[in-house]
Design a protein around this motif. Structure first.
Motif, PDB file in Angstrom:
ATOM      1  N   ILE B  73       0.852  -1.189   0.000  1.00  0.00           N
ATOM      2  CA  ILE B  73       0.000   0.000   0.000  1.00  0.00           C
ATOM      3  C   ILE B  73       0.892   1.245   0.000  1.00  0.00           C
ATOM      4  CG2 ILE B  73      -1.669   1.315   1.390  1.00  0.00           C
ATOM      5  CD1 ILE B  73      -2.908  -1.187   0.369  1.00  0.00           C
ATOM      6  N   GLY B  74       0.453   2.288  -0.707  1.00  0.00           N
ATOM      7  CA  GLY B  74       1.172   3.556  -0.609  1.00  0.00           C
ATOM      8  C   GLY B  74       1.387   4.217  -1.951  1.00  0.00           C
ATOM      9  N   GLU B  75       2.018   5.401  -1.876  1.00  0.00           N
ATOM     10  CA  GLU B  75       2.299   6.175  -3.093  1.00  0.00           C
ATOM     11  C   GLU B  75       3.482   5.558  -3.818  1.00  0.00           C
ATOM     12  OE1 GLU B  75       2.874  10.416  -2.430  1.00  0.00           O
ATOM     13  OE2 GLU B  75       1.654  10.270  -0.634  1.00  0.00           O
ATOM     14  N   ARG B  76       3.288   5.185  -5.056  1.00  0.00           N
ATOM     15  CA  ARG B  76       4.358   4.592  -5.865  1.00  0.00           C
ATOM     16  C   ARG B  76       5.333   5.688  -6.282  1.00  0.00           C
ATOM     17  NH1 ARG B  76       2.911  -0.082  -8.513  1.00  0.00           N
ATOM     18  NH2 ARG B  76       3.818   0.594 -10.477  1.00  0.00           N
ATOM     19  N   ILE B  77       6.610   5.508  -5.989  1.00  0.00           N
ATOM     20  CA  ILE B  77       7.615   6.503  -6.387  1.00  0.00           C
ATOM     21  C   ILE B  77       8.850   5.828  -6.968  1.00  0.00           C
ATOM     22  CG2 ILE B  77       6.858   8.198  -4.648  1.00  0.00           C
ATOM     23  CD1 ILE B  77       9.432   7.475  -3.040  1.00  0.00           C
ATOM     24  N   MET B  78       9.654   6.640  -7.673  1.00  0.00           N
ATOM     25  CA  MET B  78      10.985   6.226  -8.083  1.00  0.00           C
ATOM     26  C   MET B  78      11.961   7.245  -7.518  1.00  0.00           C
ATOM     27  SD  MET B  78      12.691   5.856 -11.872  1.00  0.00           S
ATOM     28  CE  MET B  78      12.811   7.580 -12.275  1.00  0.00           C
ATOM     29  N   VAL B  79      13.075   6.783  -7.007  1.00  0.00           N
ATOM     30  CA  VAL B  79      14.145   7.677  -6.560  1.00  0.00           C
ATOM     31  C   VAL B  79      15.345   7.408  -7.464  1.00  0.00           C
ATOM     32  CG1 VAL B  79      15.694   8.311  -4.675  1.00  0.00           C
ATOM     33  CG2 VAL B  79      13.314   7.663  -4.183  1.00  0.00           C
ATOM     34  N   ASP B 208      10.662  15.354  -9.679  1.00  0.00           N
ATOM     35  CA  ASP B 208      11.219  15.305 -11.033  1.00  0.00           C
ATOM     36  C   ASP B 208      10.129  14.879 -12.014  1.00  0.00           C
ATOM     37  OD1 ASP B 208      12.610  14.941 -13.349  1.00  0.00           O
ATOM     38  OD2 ASP B 208      14.071  13.532 -12.532  1.00  0.00           O
ATOM     39  N   MET B 209       9.419  15.865 -12.542  1.00  0.00           N
ATOM     40  CA  MET B 209       8.302  15.536 -13.444  1.00  0.00           C
ATOM     41  C   MET B 209       8.790  14.934 -14.759  1.00  0.00           C
ATOM     42  SD  MET B 209       5.573  15.888 -11.796  1.00  0.00           S
ATOM     43  CE  MET B 209       4.353  15.658 -13.098  1.00  0.00           C
ATOM     44  N   ASP B 210      10.037  15.258 -15.161  1.00  0.00           N
ATOM     45  CA  ASP B 210      10.549  14.696 -16.417  1.00  0.00           C
ATOM     46  C   ASP B 210      10.671  13.178 -16.341  1.00  0.00           C
ATOM     47  OD1 ASP B 210      10.706  17.172 -17.571  1.00  0.00           O
ATOM     48  OD2 ASP B 210      12.827  17.470 -17.058  1.00  0.00           O
ATOM     49  N   ALA B 211      11.014  12.682 -15.161  1.00  0.00           N
ATOM     50  CA  ALA B 211      11.187  11.234 -15.027  1.00  0.00           C
ATOM     51  C   ALA B 211       9.932  10.551 -14.486  1.00  0.00           C
ATOM     52  CB  ALA B 211      12.378  10.939 -14.107  1.00  0.00           C
ATOM     53  N   THR B 212       8.950  11.367 -14.087  1.00  0.00           N
ATOM     54  CA  THR B 212       7.698  10.797 -13.584  1.00  0.00           C
ATOM     55  C   THR B 212       6.982  10.048 -14.712  1.00  0.00           C
ATOM     56  OG1 THR B 212       7.445  12.369 -11.792  1.00  0.00           O
ATOM     57  CG2 THR B 212       5.405  11.471 -12.715  1.00  0.00           C
ATOM     58  N   PRO B 214       3.671   8.784 -16.390  1.00  0.00           N
ATOM     59  CA  PRO B 214       2.232   9.064 -16.324  1.00  0.00           C
ATOM     60  C   PRO B 214       1.431   7.819 -15.936  1.00  0.00           C
ATOM     61  CG  PRO B 214       3.178   9.987 -18.326  1.00  0.00           C
ATOM     62  CD  PRO B 214       4.245   9.156 -17.687  1.00  0.00           C
ATOM     63  N   MET B 215       0.468   8.023 -15.064  1.00  0.00           N
ATOM     64  CA  MET B 215      -0.436   6.968 -14.623  1.00  0.00           C
ATOM     65  C   MET B 215       0.291   5.818 -13.915  1.00  0.00           C
ATOM     66  SD  MET B 215      -3.097   8.476 -15.589  1.00  0.00           S
ATOM     67  CE  MET B 215      -4.352   7.301 -15.123  1.00  0.00           C
ATOM     68  N   ASP B 216       1.530   6.089 -13.422  1.00  0.00           N
ATOM     69  CA  ASP B 216       2.272   5.002 -12.777  1.00  0.00           C
ATOM     70  C   ASP B 216       2.937   5.471 -11.481  1.00  0.00           C
ATOM     71  OD1 ASP B 216       3.976   2.978 -11.979  1.00  0.00           O
ATOM     72  OD2 ASP B 216       4.781   2.577 -13.962  1.00  0.00           O
TER      73      ASP B 216
END
Lengths: 202, 241
Positions: B73-79, B208-212, B214-216
């Motif tokens: 559960i939670g907000e999916r992120i990439m670092v 970092d919106m460039d690497a975000t 969409p819908m993921d």
């Protein structure tokens, strides 16, 4: 002060009380990495050198054992060569990693490494360094990792080791392990107080 | 003989040992300053960990502990980001380890008794090795903030712990990453051990919106600086950089 055009090193933060999750997950029951924590084993059956056990505890300035610490060691092989591209003094033993990591036991506070006694190494100016093991300690309440060195008792080379000789005489003994038996050395770390271990800024 | 000596650590930029607002430092801070000494091969050399130790899911905290077909559960992120040295040169081929609480702010650890529940699909640890550009990335769930016993109403901002190896043991570093815009950063006594506000800002990952994707997932960019070596600095001067 850092010189112009040179970036600042990222600031350190404590490893916190749950360092195991990231650095030794299997130690706290998180099954990861094929069940084997990084650097939990430094040797294989063909490693050259005298097998030793290095063990001890970490005590704080209130005399309490540190039960949430993580200890790392880094050392040369039996011939005094580091298994690292930076060491061009010889060919390191391919059966020795040189790097070990062990949490302090959550109940007893004891850490323990199975390793080999390192050989002598040289300073950059060519002077001999007595056999020693670099040690690095993190825990809750330690803002930046504490580095020290473990030397061996009954080593004649200690008398001329440049680092040991630069340590005030009344504190030098804090860097020398105690021999418990033929192959076991004890090195207890004291974070603060009269018997405070000498930590290094190298 | 190795000549690439590392730049002296700036102890005024790094946190001091004793920081009373973070109470755990009271008895765990050495009274003596660490003893300065010339670098030797013991500090210039460092352990190496090849890419071959890294498993396929080691840098995917969304999947590396989840039951088949399930996810935490939670907000999916990439670092993601780069490990650089103080000369802005990439540090390739070095091990990066990371660990964190789950989305509710709870660690999978027997000593964490916080009210928030464990997530059966979240272990909270991962690792990777930087590529030739010093680049690393991992997927995870954004960790939650949590309260901690420090004598008052203290809350940790959402954070991810990082353990970093450089090329030499002198570069060894453990730190924490925070998230842009989190108001708890500026209230935290552990963050507050860092003397300079600019130092704190070094530990804040940027949206970092460039690497975000969409819908993921949402991406955060986080670069880390390790000690650099003096010989590189000398080369830079010769090249007129």
């Amino acid at each position: 002060m850092t010189k112009p055009n040179i970036l600042h090193e990222s600031p350190s933060q404590t490893a916190g009380p749950y360092v195991h999750i990231g650095c030794a997950p299997n130690f706290v029951g998180i099954q990861m990495y094929g069940g084997k924590d990084l650097a939990s084993n430094m040797l294989d059956p063909e490693t050259s050198g005298e097998r030793i056990t290095l063990t001890g505890t970490i005590t704080d300035g209130d005399g309490k054992l540190v039960l949430d610490g993580l200890v790392e060691i880094w050392q040369a092989d039996a011939n005094g060569v580091y298994p690292s591209a930076a060491d061009t003094s010889g060919t390191a033993d391919p059966h020795f990693t040189g790097f070990g990591r062990c949490p302090t036991n959550l109940d007893t506070g004891i850490y323990q490494f199975q390793t080999i006694k390192p050989g002598q190494t040289k300073m950059r100016d060519g002077r001999a360094q007595a056999p020693h093991i670099t040690m690095w300690i993190v825990a809750r309440g330690i803002n930046i990792g504490l580095q020290t060195r473990v030397y061996f008792p009954d080593e004649s080379a200690n008398a001329t080791d440049p680092l040991l000789q630069s340590v005030p005489e009344d504190r030098r003994h804090t860097l020398i392990a105690h021999k418990l038996d033929d192959q076991t050395y004890q090195f207890n770390i004291v974070l603060q107080g009269d018997e405070e271990t000498v930590f290094l800024d190298i | 003989m190795a000549e690439n000596v590392y730049i002296e650590r700036d102890r005024d930029w790094q946190p001091p040992a004793l920081t009373p607002a973070y109470r755990s430092t009271t008895f765990r801070s050495p009274n003596h300053k660490p003893l300065r000494f010339d670098q030797t091969i013991s500090e210039i050399a460092g352990p190496t960990f090849g890419h071959d130790i890294i498993g396929e899911l080691d840098n995917d905290l969304i999947l590396n502990f989840a039951k088949p077909g399930e996810e935490p559960i939670g907000e999916r992120i990439m670092v993601h980001g780069r490990i650089l040295d103080q000369n802005a040169r990439p540090v390739p081929g070095v091990l990066v380890e990371f660990w964190q609480a789950n989305a509710g702010g709870r660690y999978r650890h027997k000593n964490d008794a916080y009210l928030a529940p464990l997530d059966p699909n979240f272990g909270g640890c991962g690792r990777t090795v930087t590529n030739a550009d010093g680049y690393f990335s991992f997927r995870t769930i954004r960790p939650g903030p949590y309260p901690w016993p420090n004598g008052g109403n203290d809350w940790r901002p959402a954070h991810i712990h990082f353990s970093l190896f450089g090329s030499g043991f002198a570069q060894r570093l453990i730190s924490q990453m925070y998230f842009e815009g989190d108001p708890l950063i500026w209230l935290c006594p552990i963050v507050g051990v860092i003397p300079d506000k600019k130092g704190i800002e070094q530990l804040i990952a940027r949206l970092d919106m460039d690497a975000t994707i969409p819908m993921d997932l949402i991406a955060y960019k986080f670069d880390i600086i390790l000690r650099g070596n003096n010989s590189t600095m000398f080369e830079n001067k010769l090249e007129g950089n």
